[in-house]
Write an enzyme that holds these catalytic residues in place. Structure first.
Site, PDB file in Angstrom:
ATOM      1  N   ASP A 175       0.859  -1.185   0.000  1.00 50.08           N
ATOM      2  CA  ASP A 175       0.000   0.000   0.000  1.00 50.08           C
ATOM      3  C   ASP A 175       0.897   1.237   0.000  1.00 50.08           C
ATOM      4  OD1 ASP A 175      -2.314   1.768   0.395  1.00 50.08           O
ATOM      5  OD2 ASP A 175      -3.355  -0.059   1.001  1.00 50.08           O
ATOM      6  N   HIS A 233      -2.901   3.050  -4.527  1.00 50.99           N
ATOM      7  CA  HIS A 233      -2.303   2.535  -3.286  1.00 50.99           C
ATOM      8  C   HIS A 233      -0.858   2.084  -3.502  1.00 50.99           C
ATOM      9  CE1 HIS A 233      -5.882   2.724  -0.723  1.00 50.99           C
ATOM     10  NE2 HIS A 233      -6.575   2.402  -1.800  1.00 50.99           N
ATOM     11  N   GLU A 247      -9.848   2.396  -5.514  1.00 48.96           N
ATOM     12  CA  GLU A 247      -9.538   3.786  -5.157  1.00 48.96           C
ATOM     13  C   GLU A 247      -8.348   4.353  -5.913  1.00 48.96           C
ATOM     14  OE1 GLU A 247     -11.127   3.903  -0.584  1.00 48.96           O
ATOM     15  OE2 GLU A 247      -9.112   3.095  -0.859  1.00 48.96           O
TER      16      GLU A 247
HETATM   17  C1  ACM Z   1     -10.964  -0.767   0.210  1.00 44.79           C
HETATM   18  O1  ACM Z   1     -11.499  -0.695   1.322  1.00 44.79           O
HETATM   19  N1  ACM Z   1     -10.386   0.283  -0.326  1.00 44.79           N
HETATM   20  C2  ACM Z   1     -10.977  -1.991  -0.544  1.00 44.79           C
END
Ligand code: ACM
Length: 547
Positions: free
Chosen positions: A177, A248, A321
């Site tokens: 991440d 991420h 995201e």
């Molecule tokens: C997530 O909670 N962004 C998968």
């Protein structure tokens, strides 16, 4: 004694008990030797009894334990009979026998969950009982975010033991991440040299003014990963690694700045992120980036072999995201959109994910990703983790894809467990033990055929505000016990679920968790040292939307 969690399909109690003695033997028939080894080790260390290997099934006499395959049963189905002939566990596969062995451990009482005897003179008994059992769902998982806060290898092995005790069978490891890269990749050493640690860490929600000025980091070596995968396989748990792309990814960009959108931001000055939120520094959507991650995934495929468990073919590539602002501003990204003849940045993300979908499929593996990956279409074998409610999972099932239901409204265990002011660093909606118990993984709008696409469910443990094992335990337990029952047991529709009965069984289960050393949230609320006074969270009032 039969206060079992998760609840079995049927339990018929008899009168009497099997007593384990110095003469008791464990006989593991062909195909169950691994379970026999696990059971002998677990029981030997806690009872101090020799539990020698039996030579014949009947050798077990009236005080022994027999393990055997019964091909007429499903792979995880088992029957446990404890009667005047001793204890016999028959499973459709070794996995079924192993699940039965977990039931046996619960039947022996909470002290069976310790690692050494606390009393030499005690007797160990199994009440006469017949348990018939099989899981409702094939995928019963836990996602651990070891990127935001690193969980050292021993902690992961411990969680595998905790999962096994709850008959869970998939560990989804969120390995990368913005805040850290946690797996050694030999070809790209800087991913861990640079990417596995940060200089400081935000304490609490990102709006908090507090910092922990200690460097935070750590990673698993390739042998650590092999050990985790093998330890999981012994417990009939599949480990699904997640390498999150194209969002991420700031930790990877900090290590290799060419992976970022260097025509838009000075990626050479980026460091591993030290705070929380959705980060705009995403991967550059270039062929160079694809080649780099193919190199990463080649090593990942070696470390997580497809034959280590029923869900081991899966590789999770995230896909969630991914902010598009840098792609909109980047000449390189815009040229790529033009070259590929794509309409926009969303399609560019689909192209990126689609590349790895095909790349994995060509290697006999299956892609799984967060529900954002549905936008743009997927190869037939790809599966979806539905986190933004049920809708992604419903759409995926209707499009013929397998689904793991993990809607944030129900099974995000970073969300606070109570509305009270003493919850540590409260995040999100209140999701109590009862809420998780009443979670239904299969939405009623699915047809039978579509519902069969729901492989199962998992709880997700995001660790931004969980700095150590105790905090992870607190958020995860007792709610993981409720999730385990939702995933394993054939419960009625949510409104008809006997939560009072579950709570009664939980009073026995808390004693097991105590013996296991789990720092769960007590039903009466956090203990003084479990609170985090003065650390800002981000509680959201009212019930979660889109239920
Ligand atoms: C997530 O909670 N962004 C998968």
């Amino acid at each position: 004694m039969t206060e079992l969690i998760p609840a079995p399909r049927s339990v018929v109690a008899g009168q009497g008990e099997v007593r384990l003695t110095a003469h008791s033997r464990i006989h593991a028939e062909h195909g169950t030797e691994g379970v026999g080894h696990w059971l002998r080790t677990a029981l030997w260390q806690v009872t101090g009894l020799p539990l020698r290997e039996g030579r014949e099934p009947d050798d077990t006499d009236e005080d022994g334990i027999g393990l055997r395959l019964d091909p007429a049963r499903g792979p995880e189905e088992y029957r446990l009979v404890s009667d005047r002939h001793g204890v016999l566990i028959e499973g459709g596969g070794a996995a079924g026998v192993f699940r039965g062995a977990q039931t046996l451990r619960q039947l022996l009482g909470p002290d069976a969950f310790r690692r050494a005897p606390v009393r030499r003179d005690r007797t160990w008994t199994v009440p006469y009982v017949t348990v018939e059992d099989s899981p409702r769902f094939r995928w019963r998982g836990l996602m651990l975010d070891v990127a935001r806060h690193f969980m050292p290898k021993d902690g992961v092995l411990r969680y595998l033991d905790l999962m096994a005790a709850h008959k869970l069978n998939v560990l989804h490891l969120h390995l990368t991440d913005d805040q850290g890269w946690r797996v050694e990749i030999r070809r790209y050493p800087k991913l861990t040299e640079t990417g596995s640690w940060r200089a400081r860490t935000k304490i609490g929600h990102r709006a908090s003014p507090l910092w922990d000025d200690r460097p935070h980091g750590g990673h698993y070596t390739q042998d650590d990963i092999r050990e985790i995968v093998a330890y999981a396989a012994e417990r009939h748990i599949s480990v699904v690694p997640e390498i999150d792309v194209p969002g991420h990814s700031q930790a990877a960009i900090a290590a290799y700045p060419e992976l970022g959108n260097s025509d838009v931001v000075d990626t050479a000055s980026l460091t591993v992120w030290d705070t929380w939120g959705i980060n705009p520094n995403v991967l550059a959507p270039t062929d160079t980036t694809l080649r780099f991650y193919e190199g990463v995934l080649e090593e990942v495929l070696e470390l997580f072999p497809a034959d280590a468990g029923p869900f081991s073919p899966f590789v999770h590539i995230g896909g969630d995201e991914c902010l598009k602002e840098q792609w909109r501003a980047s000449d390189t990204a815009q040229k790529q959109i033009g070259n590929l003849g794509l309409p926009d940045e969303e399609a560019l993300q689909s192209w990126f994910i689609g590349h790895f979908d095909q790349w994995l499929a060509a290697r006999g593996r299956r892609l799984i990703g967060w529900d954002e990956i549905l936008e743009g279409g997927l190869a037939p074998g790809a599966a979806v983790s539905s986190w933004r409610g049920y809708s992604g999972g419903v759409a995926a099932a209707r499009a013929g894809h397998d689904v793991v239901m993990c809607p944030q409204q129900w099974v995000y265990l970073d969300y606070r467990q109570d509305a009270g002011p003493e919850e540590p660093v409260p995040i999100g909606y209140v999701r109590t033990l009862e809420d998780v118990y009443r979670f239904e993984p299969v939405p009623s709008e699915l047809t039978g055929e579509e519902a069969a696409r729901v492989l199962g469910t998992q709880a997700n443990v995001w660790t931004e505000v969980m700095e150590d094992q105790e905090r992870v335990d607190y958020q995860t337990f007792p709610r993981l016990a409720a999730l385990a029952e939702v995933a394993w047991s054939d419960l009625p529709a949510p409104a008809g679920r006997d939560f009072a009965g579950f709570e009664r069984r939980m009073s026995a289960h808390y004693r097991r968790l105590d013996a296991l050393g789990v720092a769960y949230r007590p039903p009466t609320g956090p203990l003084p040292w479990q609170r985090r006074p003065g650390v800002l969270g981000r509680p959201i009032d009212g019930p979660p939307p889109n239920l």
